[in-house]
Write a protein that holds these residues in place. Structure first.
Motif, PDB file in Angstrom:
ATOM      1  N   ARG A  12       0.628  -1.134   0.005  1.00  0.00           N
ATOM      2  CA  ARG A  12      -0.072   0.014  -0.095  1.00  0.00           C
ATOM      3  C   ARG A  12       1.000   1.303   0.176  1.00  0.00           C
ATOM      4  NH1 ARG A  12      -1.897   3.574   3.684  1.00  0.00           N
ATOM      5  NH2 ARG A  12      -4.045   4.581   3.056  1.00  0.00           N
ATOM      6  N   HIS A  13       1.951   1.277   0.889  1.00  0.00           N
ATOM      7  CA  HIS A  13       2.759   2.375   1.020  1.00  0.00           C
ATOM      8  C   HIS A  13       3.638   2.579  -0.458  1.00  0.00           C
ATOM      9  CE1 HIS A  13       6.750   4.480   1.946  1.00  0.00           C
ATOM     10  NE2 HIS A  13       5.944   5.110   2.755  1.00  0.00           N
ATOM     11  N   ASP A  14       4.004   1.460  -0.895  1.00  0.00           N
ATOM     12  CA  ASP A  14       4.653   1.702  -2.235  1.00  0.00           C
ATOM     13  C   ASP A  14       3.698   2.218  -3.240  1.00  0.00           C
ATOM     14  OD1 ASP A  14       7.169   0.678  -1.119  1.00  0.00           O
ATOM     15  OD2 ASP A  14       6.823  -1.226  -2.046  1.00  0.00           O
ATOM     16  N   GLN A  15       2.572   1.899  -3.344  1.00  0.00           N
ATOM     17  CA  GLN A  15       1.648   2.158  -4.443  1.00  0.00           C
ATOM     18  C   GLN A  15       1.326   3.715  -4.191  1.00  0.00           C
ATOM     19  OE1 GLN A  15      -2.185   0.268  -4.463  1.00  0.00           O
ATOM     20  NE2 GLN A  15      -2.466   0.612  -6.642  1.00  0.00           N
ATOM     21  N   LEU A  16       1.202   3.990  -3.094  1.00  0.00           N
ATOM     22  CA  LEU A  16       0.489   5.722  -2.747  1.00  0.00           C
ATOM     23  C   LEU A  16       1.709   6.545  -2.730  1.00  0.00           C
ATOM     24  CD1 LEU A  16      -1.972   4.891   0.184  1.00  0.00           C
ATOM     25  CD2 LEU A  16      -2.646   5.442  -2.292  1.00  0.00           C
ATOM     26  N   THR A  17       2.954   6.004  -2.681  1.00  0.00           N
ATOM     27  CA  THR A  17       3.869   7.215  -2.814  1.00  0.00           C
ATOM     28  C   THR A  17       4.703   6.878  -4.155  1.00  0.00           C
ATOM     29  OG1 THR A  17       5.512   5.455  -1.651  1.00  0.00           O
ATOM     30  CG2 THR A  17       4.288   7.208  -0.441  1.00  0.00           C
ATOM     31  N   SER A  18       4.540   6.148  -4.947  1.00  0.00           N
ATOM     32  CA  SER A  18       5.134   5.806  -6.244  1.00  0.00           C
ATOM     33  C   SER A  18       4.741   7.106  -7.323  1.00  0.00           C
ATOM     34  CB  SER A  18       4.756   4.569  -7.150  1.00  0.00           C
ATOM     35  OG  SER A  18       3.606   4.576  -7.381  1.00  0.00           O
ATOM     36  N   ALA A  19       3.847   7.944  -7.119  1.00  0.00           N
ATOM     37  CA  ALA A  19       3.641   8.962  -8.020  1.00  0.00           C
ATOM     38  C   ALA A  19       4.368  10.093  -8.084  1.00  0.00           C
ATOM     39  CB  ALA A  19       1.994   9.350  -7.833  1.00  0.00           C
ATOM     40  N   PRO A  20       4.849  10.742  -9.216  1.00  0.00           N
ATOM     41  CA  PRO A  20       6.015  11.810  -8.909  1.00  0.00           C
ATOM     42  C   PRO A  20       5.944  12.847  -8.086  1.00  0.00           C
ATOM     43  CG  PRO A  20       5.164  11.571 -11.179  1.00  0.00           C
ATOM     44  CD  PRO A  20       4.171  10.388 -10.306  1.00  0.00           C
ATOM     45  N   LYS A  21       4.645  13.209  -7.720  1.00  0.00           N
ATOM     46  CA  LYS A  21       4.339  14.390  -6.720  1.00  0.00           C
ATOM     47  C   LYS A  21       3.958  13.878  -5.436  1.00  0.00           C
ATOM     48  CE  LYS A  21       3.710  18.043  -9.958  1.00  0.00           C
ATOM     49  NZ  LYS A  21       2.577  19.084 -10.609  1.00  0.00           N
ATOM     50  N   SER A  22       3.835  12.539  -5.082  1.00  0.00           N
ATOM     51  CA  SER A  22       3.372  12.112  -3.912  1.00  0.00           C
ATOM     52  C   SER A  22       4.287  12.456  -2.809  1.00  0.00           C
ATOM     53  CB  SER A  22       3.194  10.458  -3.903  1.00  0.00           C
ATOM     54  OG  SER A  22       4.556   9.707  -4.111  1.00  0.00           O
ATOM     55  N   THR A  23       3.870  12.453  -1.552  1.00  0.00           N
ATOM     56  CA  THR A  23       4.648  12.442  -0.273  1.00  0.00           C
ATOM     57  C   THR A  23       4.294  11.457   0.550  1.00  0.00           C
ATOM     58  OG1 THR A  23       3.033  13.819   0.772  1.00  0.00           O
ATOM     59  CG2 THR A  23       4.368  14.999  -0.553  1.00  0.00           C
ATOM     60  N   GLU A  24       5.100  11.125   1.471  1.00  0.00           N
ATOM     61  CA  GLU A  24       4.765  10.076   2.558  1.00  0.00           C
ATOM     62  C   GLU A  24       3.453  10.419   3.304  1.00  0.00           C
ATOM     63  OE1 GLU A  24       6.667   7.416   3.801  1.00  0.00           O
ATOM     64  OE2 GLU A  24       7.973   8.025   2.045  1.00  0.00           O
ATOM     65  N   ARG A  25       3.050  11.434   3.180  1.00  0.00           N
ATOM     66  CA  ARG A  25       1.350  11.784   3.976  1.00  0.00           C
ATOM     67  C   ARG A  25       0.590  11.242   3.009  1.00  0.00           C
ATOM     68  NH1 ARG A  25      -1.587  14.110   7.643  1.00  0.00           N
ATOM     69  NH2 ARG A  25      -3.118  15.544   6.886  1.00  0.00           N
ATOM     70  N   ASP A  26       0.793  10.961   1.937  1.00  0.00           N
ATOM     71  CA  ASP A  26      -0.158  10.468   0.851  1.00  0.00           C
ATOM     72  C   ASP A  26      -0.446   8.815   1.411  1.00  0.00           C
ATOM     73  OD1 ASP A  26      -0.594  12.508  -0.536  1.00  0.00           O
ATOM     74  OD2 ASP A  26       1.162  11.650  -2.201  1.00  0.00           O
ATOM     75  N   ALA A  27       0.458   8.255   2.189  1.00  0.00           N
ATOM     76  CA  ALA A  27       0.463   6.799   2.689  1.00  0.00           C
ATOM     77  C   ALA A  27      -0.229   6.858   4.021  1.00  0.00           C
ATOM     78  CB  ALA A  27       1.766   6.132   2.541  1.00  0.00           C
ATOM     79  N   ASP A  28      -0.336   7.810   4.687  1.00  0.00           N
ATOM     80  CA  ASP A  28      -0.912   7.965   5.962  1.00  0.00           C
ATOM     81  C   ASP A  28      -2.383   7.225   6.211  1.00  0.00           C
ATOM     82  OD1 ASP A  28       1.058   9.317   6.864  1.00  0.00           O
ATOM     83  OD2 ASP A  28       0.085  11.439   7.131  1.00  0.00           O
TER      84      ASP A  28
END
Length: 62
Positions: A12-28
């Motif tokens: 889940r973390h890898d998927q939610l943070t793999s986009a170019p403008k993603s941040t760690e907060r996206d995986a919260d």
């Protein structure tokens, strides 16, 4: 990390943070799941960055 070794949380973390403008907060976490007397309850967390509901383009006056 090999897919066989990755946990669901890792995937889940890898998927939610793999986009170019993603941040760690996206995986919260965005939900809390609890079980009470055999029933499963899913609550949207108060601190979730993204919440379900009407988007900015929709007004509650409609």
């Amino acid at each position: 990390m090999a897919d066989a070794e990755a946990t669901a949380a890792d995937k889940r973390h890898d998927q939610l943070t793999s986009a170019p403008k993603s941040t760690e907060r996206d995986a919260d976490p965005r939900i809390d799941v609890s079980k009470h007397d055999g029933a499963t309850r899913i609550d949207i967390r108060d601190d979730a960055a993204f919440r379900p509901g009407a988007g900015a383009e929709q007004s509650s006056d409609s």
